[in-house]
Scaffold this motif. Structure first.
Motif, PDB file in Angstrom:
ATOM      1  N   GLY A  66      38.231  33.149  48.258  1.00 43.45           N
ATOM      2  CA  GLY A  66      37.404  32.991  46.506  1.00 43.45           C
ATOM      3  C   GLY A  66      36.566  34.156  46.019  1.00 43.45           C
ATOM      4  N   VAL A  67      36.320  34.856  46.959  1.00 41.30           N
ATOM      5  CA  VAL A  67      35.913  35.992  46.402  1.00 41.30           C
ATOM      6  C   VAL A  67      36.469  37.004  46.016  1.00 41.30           C
ATOM      7  N   LEU A  68      37.508  37.102  46.724  1.00 37.58           N
ATOM      8  CA  LEU A  68      38.020  38.264  46.720  1.00 37.58           C
ATOM      9  C   LEU A  68      39.050  38.189  44.937  1.00 37.58           C
ATOM     10  N   LEU A  69      39.629  36.825  45.469  1.00 40.99           N
ATOM     11  CA  LEU A  69      40.530  36.555  44.019  1.00 40.99           C
ATOM     12  C   LEU A  69      39.409  36.322  43.090  1.00 40.99           C
ATOM     13  N   ALA A  70      38.120  36.533  42.599  1.00 41.71           N
ATOM     14  CA  ALA A  70      36.945  36.788  41.474  1.00 41.71           C
ATOM     15  C   ALA A  70      37.211  38.118  41.541  1.00 41.71           C
ATOM     16  N   ILE A  87      30.310  34.083  41.037  1.00 45.93           N
ATOM     17  CA  ILE A  87      31.630  34.015  40.336  1.00 45.93           C
ATOM     18  C   ILE A  87      31.271  33.808  39.053  1.00 45.93           C
ATOM     19  N   ALA A  88      31.779  34.241  37.502  1.00 43.04           N
ATOM     20  CA  ALA A  88      31.868  33.237  36.685  1.00 43.04           C
ATOM     21  C   ALA A  88      33.208  32.876  36.193  1.00 43.04           C
ATOM     22  N   THR A  89      33.303  31.780  35.981  1.00 44.69           N
ATOM     23  CA  THR A  89      34.554  31.088  35.187  1.00 44.69           C
ATOM     24  C   THR A  89      34.652  30.919  33.377  1.00 44.69           C
TER      25      THR A  89
END
Lengths: 540, 432
Positions: A66-70, A87-89
């Protein structure tokens, strides 16, 4: 360098898989890895951040993905106060924040406390390769396919070793085929001659550029003449296929350029072709259509796809009304005086341009492209058709068909044709020729507006949009034969395809000149264009 | 009675008008006029309107600080309407009719070439704020934008050394700036040992919108197994469809990065930058640079233009530097006389917006840092590389056969824009 880096990850991933079942003591050691990564990630230096990515991959907790994707989507921030990763969505009207590692929502956090973690291209490709390796066991076949396809660009023995055990278990045929390719490509570099030979046979007929490159490199390096001949036969086979697809691609490019030309010109085919009015403001009517799309998107900011659909009738109406106003206000006083019409409409085009500049500012406006119109339909690795062009070809044909029906099957169409053929006779039969003039001009202008909607998806929406298309539009109409809709369609497509087949050979500038020259010569020979009007009306 | 009232009204109005006129006349005598020569209509309005506003802001700020030499500055704005010959006419109007002390203006090279003979004839001062192709140095022109060695060459160095690019696509719009820049770059690349087959050069007409074939060609060119990059001198407008096509055909910045010399924050504000993330631009200033001077400038600009959404860009910084240099030079010379200012301005250094000092060199070009930025999803740039120090602008490229022997030095005793070090002659302004 790259192979080395990949090798490192492979080792790391394997290690991670091993650590999944180990004791808490190791996990504690990993926690410090994580802390270190978090600190490095907040550094200003790209080399530190790159190191952090390696550590994250090494840590290998599922949250890391998730961190890498963000990070890849540039949605990863760090809190300046306590160095927490956030993480900001995006959500409606703002952003939703949550802790990057634990995933707990952070409601009190505001944008001002956060600082975005920026990455560069090198890091993006590092993250992508790391994610690809993680994705090899993804439940979704398409994700696995993408992950394996990515490996094609970096053929090496380690990737192949990683894939071999997975190949037997793979159920999806496309994925396993791609895996076979990657393994074969890696085998090209193998020491074993037999393996190399088999690999060449496997790769025969594959269109992926990495494979062709691999084969060519091998052919140049091998000392075995017979083997080299086999490879060159395979390469020639690939090349002939590539040539065929590149022909298809050019044809598609030509048709799509042609359909843009037809869309831009078809309104003119009515005002100029049927009514005989030289309307220099035609381009600006297209521009108004494009600005209508922009305005509609402002009104419906969350429904981009729908807004484009709504823009079609709206642009038709607005450009049509402006067209009627121009006809009633200026052109009707100038019928039969084509030079004056030309100058007057040129003046109108300048007025319209400057009006738009004053209302919307001279800067180009950004018109969003709906999701379903971006990207490409990948038929194979040598041929992919971009969706926006594909839709515009379809759209052009639909508009053409609709216009054709209106002119041939409706009362308005009948009256338009009657007035165009013989105004006096039509009036004697009770046709209100003035009303028909206004409606015809409105129809032509409205179609120009629709063209504007299509163009807003391809090019800049700005005050100068129309100028770029006015010359092309006249060219298409004159070449096709004035007053003939079929002529416009055929000439637009012909010019588009001719242009695109000349372009790779002559360059964009020269191709345009050559097409123009060709039209001049053609008009010398056949002054009435491809499909001249027949009968007495044509003599008048 | 009614008549009386009316008469009074007319009289008082006349007095009032006279009053305004006289103060106006008094003001005119006490002001220093500054000419602003930027297109406010026509094709170039898109880029140049912002520069006009920048100049108005700088002049307003200077007046708040008490003006110059005890006088207020007065902006004279004219509109050359993107019409190149009209630029010359308007420049003449500014210099002979309005008697402006200096002109800040022009964007395109062709408009500058049109104004050049006028400012030389009337001995005016022109501050030109846009990156350009070099190969020019006039006594009356100050080039505050980048010369090729302050933008193109460092960008190519970055791609070659840091990214490891081996194959090059030089794509440009078909006019003087891309053609000259690409000629310099081609010579430079060949000097670095790049083979002919690894360079692809492509020109497109102004406002080109159908990029399908070219992008497809670039894609094929880049699939030959060596790292490929596109060096783009494509002019402003045509960039949007170009980048859109790149995105649609699936060419990502990681595979084939595009480094652009004409794409800045302003151009990006018109498009959705998500598909462009990672593509590069080389400039001497980015809005995202963290420096105190920059944040002050951005705040002042947003306040002046009354919009939070407006961005700042490189040519704006060039005007900021140019204007401040002119102000300092006038203060140093104690007069706005153009010959005195020309002498005084050489060597003057003022703060730029990236936290350093930019100085005017004897060749009328300035020193600047060179920054490479990657496009981000929000339309801003992230600096990924920068030169370690400032780079001085080179009027005559060292990589073109005709111009490498030329130097420019406007200080006495040389006072020449194109002195040939081999023949020892000053060939005058008409070097070709």
């Amino acid at each position: 360098m790259q192979t080395k880096a990949v090798l490192r990850w492979v080792v790391l991933v394997v290690l991670w898989m091993a650590t999944l079942q180990v004791s808490p003591a190791v996990a504690a050691a990993d926690a410090t890895t994580l802390e270190q990564a978090v600190i490095l990630l907040q550094s200003k230096k790209f080399s530190d951040k790159s190191e952090a990515i390696k550590l994250l991959v090494e840590y290998g907790n599922p949250a890391v993905k998730g961190v890498l994707l963000a990070l890849l989507e540039s949605q990863l921030y760090h809190q300046q106060a306590d160095q927490r990763l956030v993480i900001a969505t995006p959500k409606e009207g703002g952003e939703l924040f949550h802790d990057a590692l634990s995933g707990e929502p952070l409601l009190a956090v505001t944008q001002e406390q956060l600082k975005k973690i920026a990455i560069n291209n090198a890091m993006r490709s590092e993250i992508r390769s790391a994610l690809a390796i993680m994705d090899l066991r993804h439940p979704e076949a398409s994700t696995r396919l993408a992950a394996v396809t990515q490996m094609l660009d970096r053929p090496d023995a380690d990737n192949a070793a990683l894939l071999r055990p997975l190949l037997d278990k793979e159920e999806d045929s496309r994925v396993s085929e791609m895996m076979t390719m990657v393994i074969a490509l890696a085998n090209l570099l193998s020491e074993d001659r037999q393996l190399r030979k088999e690999a060449v046979e496997t790769l025969d007929g594959s269109l992926h550029p990495a494979i062709r490159n691999g084969l060519v490199t091998l052919q140049q390096s091998t000392s075995d003449k017979a083997f080299a001949a086999t490879i060159s036969r395979v390469v020639a086979n690939i090349d002939s296929k590539l040539q065929f697809y590149s022909f298809l691609e050019n044809l598609f490019f030509g048709l799509s350029l042609g359909s843009v030309l037809v869309l831009a010109a078809i309104g003119l085919a009515i005002t100029f072709g049927v009514m005989g009015v030289i309307n220099m403001a035609h381009g600006e009517l297209i521009m108004i259509g494009a600005y209508t799309t922009y305005a509609i998107q402002l009104l419906m900011p969350n429904q981009i796809g729908l807004s484009v659909v709504v823009a079609i009738p709206a642009a038709f109406l607005i450009s049509g009304l402006v067209g009627i106003a121009i006809e009633r206000g200026v052109i009707r006083f100038l019928y039969g005086r084509s030079l004056e019409t030309l100058l007057a409409t040129f003046g109108i085009s300048l007025i319209l341009q400057q009006t738009v500049r004053s209302i919307f500012s001279p800067l180009n406006r950004s018109v969003a492209t709906p999701e379903w119109m971006s990207g490409a339909w990948e038929i194979n690795s040598a041929l992919s058709l971009t969706f926006n062009r594909l839709y515009i070809i379809i759209f052009c044909l639909l508009v053409f068909a609709a216009l054709f029906v209106v002119l041939k099957r409706t009362t308005l169409g009948l009256q338009v044709r009657a007035v165009a053929q013989n105004r006096a006779m039509a009036r004697a039969m009770g046709v209100r020729s003035e009303w028909v003039d206004a409606m015809t001009f409105g129809l032509g202008s409205g179609i120009a507006g629709i063209a504007g909607v299509a163009l807003s998806q391809l090019t800049n929406v700005g005050p100068n949009l129309g100028q770029a298309y006015i010359i092309d539009s006249f060219m298409v109409v004159v070449f096709g034969g004035v007053g003939n809709l079929w002529g416009t369609l055929v000439s637009g497509m012909t010019l588009g395809v001719a242009n695109k087949f000349l372009e790779p050979w002559a360059g964009a500038v020269l191709a345009k000149i050559l097409v123009l020259l060709f039209i001049i010569l053609f008009i010398q020979k056949r002054p009435r264009g491809l499909f001249p009007q027949q009968g007495r009306a044509a003599e008048g | 009675m009614k008549k009386m009232v009316l008469k009074n009204l007319v009289l008082s109005a006349a007095f009032a008008a006279a009053g305004i006129c006289s103060t106006g006349a008094a003001l005119a005598a006490d002001t220093i006029k500054v000419g602003i020569l930027h297109s406010l209509s026509g094709t170039m309005a898109i880029s140049e309107t912002t520069l006009k506003d920048t100049m108005l802001m700088l002049i307003e700020e200077q007046n708040k600080k008490g003006g110059l030499l005890g006088k207020k500055l007065e902006a004279v704005v004219v509109d050359p309407a993107s019409n190149w010959p009209l630029f010359a006419e308007k420049a003449r109007e500014l210099l002979s009719q309005h008697q402006v002390a200096a002109i800040f203006g022009n964007w395109t090279s062709v408009s500058r070439k049109s104004v050049l003979p006028v400012v030389e004839e009337l001995n005016g001062l022109l501050f030109y704020p846009v990156q350009y192709e070099g190969e020019e140095s006039s006594k009356n022109v100050f080039y505050t934008g980048a010369a090729p060695n302050q933008q193109a060459i460092p960008a190519v160095d970055y791609l070659m050394n840091d990214i490891g690019v081996k194959r090059w696509v030089l794509a440009g719009t078909d006019y003087v700036y891309p053609r000259t820049t690409n000629k310099i770059l081609e010579a430079y690349l060949k000097a670095k040992g790049v083979a002919d087959k690894d360079i692809m050069i492509n020109y497109t007409p102004f406002g080109h919108s159908d990029w399908q074939s070219i992008v497809s060609d670039i894609k094929k060119f880049g699939k030959a197994g060596m790292k490929t990059a596109v060096v783009s001198t494509i002019n402003g407008d045509a960039n949007v469809p170009f980048y859109k096509e790149l995105g649609n055909q699936g060419v990502s910045a990681e595979e084939i990065p595009v480094v652009a010399f004409s794409v800045g924050e302003e151009e990006l504000s018109g498009i959705d930058t998500k598909p462009l993330v990672g593509h590069l631009a080389a400039w001497n200033y980015f809005m995202s640079v963290e420096a105190d001077a920059n944040s002050q400038f951005i705040a002042a600009w947003k306040k002046f233009i009354k919009s939070d959404k407006r961005v700042t860009n490189d040519p704006m910084e060039a005007h900021y530097i140019g204007f401040n240099m002119w102000v300092k030079a006038v203060e140093k010379a104690g007069t706005t006389d153009s010959t005195a200012v020309q002498d005084a301005i050489i060597g003057i250094a003022v703060p730029n917006l990236t936290g350093g000092l930019s100085a005017m060199m004897p060749n009328h070009h300035i020193t600047k840092p060179v920054l490479i930025g990657e496009i981000q999803g929000d339309g801003q740039f992230q600096v990924v590389w920068q030169t370690s120090g400032l780079v001085a602008g080179d009027a005559w490229s060292d990589f073109l056969p005709g111009s490498k022997d030329l130097i420019s030095d406007w200080r006495a005793p040389l006072s020449c824009g194109n002195y040939n070090v081999k023949t020892g002659k000053c060939s005058g302004q008409n070097y070709e």
